[in-house]
Write an enzyme that holds these catalytic residues in place. Sequence first.
Site, short mmCIF file in Angstrom:
data_model
loop_
_atom_site.label_atom_id
_atom_site.label_comp_id
_atom_site.label_asym_id
_atom_site.label_seq_id
_atom_site.Cartn_x
_atom_site.Cartn_y
_atom_site.Cartn_z
N HIS A 12 -2.34 2.98 -1.30
CA HIS A 12 -3.58 3.70 -0.91
C HIS A 12 -3.21 4.73 0.16
CE1 HIS A 12 -8.12 3.68 -0.07
NE2 HIS A 12 -7.60 4.61 0.74
N HIS A 14 -3.84 8.91 1.72
CA HIS A 14 -4.47 10.24 1.74
C HIS A 14 -3.42 11.26 2.16
CE1 HIS A 14 -8.57 8.58 1.43
NE2 HIS A 14 -8.03 7.57 2.09
N LEU A 15 -3.11 12.19 1.26
CA LEU A 15 -2.09 13.22 1.58
C LEU A 15 -2.71 14.57 1.89
CD1 LEU A 15 0.84 12.65 -0.97
CD2 LEU A 15 0.84 12.23 1.50
N ARG A 16 -4.03 14.73 1.63
CA ARG A 16 -4.69 16.03 1.83
C ARG A 16 -4.04 17.11 0.98
NH1 ARG A 16 -8.29 12.62 3.71
NH2 ARG A 16 -8.21 12.20 5.96
N ASN A 40 -9.91 12.28 -2.67
CA ASN A 40 -11.06 12.82 -1.94
C ASN A 40 -10.73 14.14 -1.25
OD1 ASN A 40 -9.44 11.40 -0.07
ND2 ASN A 40 -11.16 10.99 1.29
N LYS A 98 -11.00 6.11 -8.71
CA LYS A 98 -11.51 5.66 -7.41
C LYS A 98 -13.02 5.75 -7.35
CE LYS A 98 -11.38 4.43 -3.08
NZ LYS A 98 -10.84 5.06 -1.89
N HIS A 135 -13.95 1.58 -2.96
CA HIS A 135 -14.30 1.61 -1.53
C HIS A 135 -15.51 0.69 -1.42
CE1 HIS A 135 -14.57 3.51 2.56
NE2 HIS A 135 -15.70 2.83 2.47
N HIS A 173 -8.59 -1.54 0.97
CA HIS A 173 -8.65 -1.73 2.43
C HIS A 173 -9.70 -2.75 2.86
CE1 HIS A 173 -11.73 1.28 1.76
NE2 HIS A 173 -10.92 2.30 1.76
N LEU A 218 -12.91 3.98 8.40
CA LEU A 218 -13.86 3.28 7.54
C LEU A 218 -13.11 2.59 6.41
CD1 LEU A 218 -16.75 5.88 7.44
CD2 LEU A 218 -16.79 3.63 8.53
N ASP A 246 -3.88 3.33 3.72
CA ASP A 246 -5.07 4.14 3.99
C ASP A 246 -4.77 5.13 5.12
OD1 ASP A 246 -7.60 5.17 3.66
OD2 ASP A 246 -8.60 3.62 4.84
N HIS A 250 -6.39 13.33 10.23
CA HIS A 250 -7.39 14.33 10.64
C HIS A 250 -6.81 15.01 11.86
CE1 HIS A 250 -10.76 12.95 8.09
NE2 HIS A 250 -10.29 11.74 8.31
N ALA A 262 -13.59 9.77 10.58
CA ALA A 262 -13.04 8.43 10.32
C ALA A 262 -11.67 8.56 9.67
CB ALA A 262 -13.97 7.66 9.40
#
Length: 348
Positions: A12, A14-16, A40, A98, A135, A173, A218, A246, A250, A262
Amino acid sequence: MQITLTRPDDWHLHLRDGEALQAVLPHSVRQFARAIIMPNLRPPVVTVAAAADYRQRILDALPDGARFEPLMTLYLTDSTPADEIRRAVDSGFVKAVKLYPAGATTHSDAGVSDLSQCDPALAEMERAGMPLLVHGEVTDPAIDLFDRESVFIETVLQALLKRRPGLRVVFEHITTKEAAEFVASAGDTLAATITAHHLLYNRNAIFAGGVRPHYYCLPILKREKHRAALVRAATSGSPKFFLGTDSAPHARRAKEAACGCAGCFTALSALELYAEAFDLAGSLEKLEAFASFNGADFYRLPRNKGSVILEKEAWTLPESLPYALDDELAPLRAGELLTWKLRETSDQ
Ligand code: NCD
Ligand code: ZN
């Protein structure tokens, strides 16, 4: 002291995109052979064509000579057609879909508002064995933020598993005793990822001497009894629980703000954080299955061949790292001591 693990994966992440992707990708590549890439983005990755483009941008951003396999996901919406699921299965590179309840977290406004609308897609996923990554929080503002995961189990997840008994689901998560117990007692179609920060911290970390925005994510950190239950689940030896950081970067300006985003950025030292949690529990011998076997087995992918060596050695995390948009990124536990260090990675 030193431990050697089969090369782990992050189930899980997030690489943006763009500059942010460039900045964070090398950290995950150092730590993991493969990762499940969250969809996302803005706009979200809702089609196989978009997932193919995103995958190519990730491959293009890899450091020279690096070997890393991005395992792509689609972002489920109320109108995802069954055809798109078939295309995803046929693509070979989309490994999961997802589910973000609309409004549950960062960039989730295009998510699902009514799960019954998704039935054609879910039926096709059940038929094809394509995992649904959930989620697991309700979004009703009347429900207390700290109860949203357990209410999700009672009002959404149980009914979904009953309606689609063959659907393979990863409860992402997990953060509560209720979720850990529910997953442990469910059938083998249900598994869960657990983050390093939910194994190491309880909700006091968010308010230690003042508001600590870098500990805000979150689903939010919960009470100590929940953290302890997650540690028991992760170190239980059950194949249903596996590593998913996760890690959610940011920019510092977006975190340290009146309305901070978050997400905890843990990719820099993910394995070290997990090793610390397992070490504190006296269960280091359980780390390899959790980090390197259980996820691959659930996703029906081969286990990795290489290895990593972690050494028990104190070192100080940097205060910040370069990030996009002329801003910087603060890793979780910035400027503080870690007790483990990733020493060496080999591909064979
Ligand atoms: C994630 C993000 O920033 O994309 N944030 C988080 O707090 N975990 C979204 C998510 O996984 O909920
Ligand atoms: Zn996430």
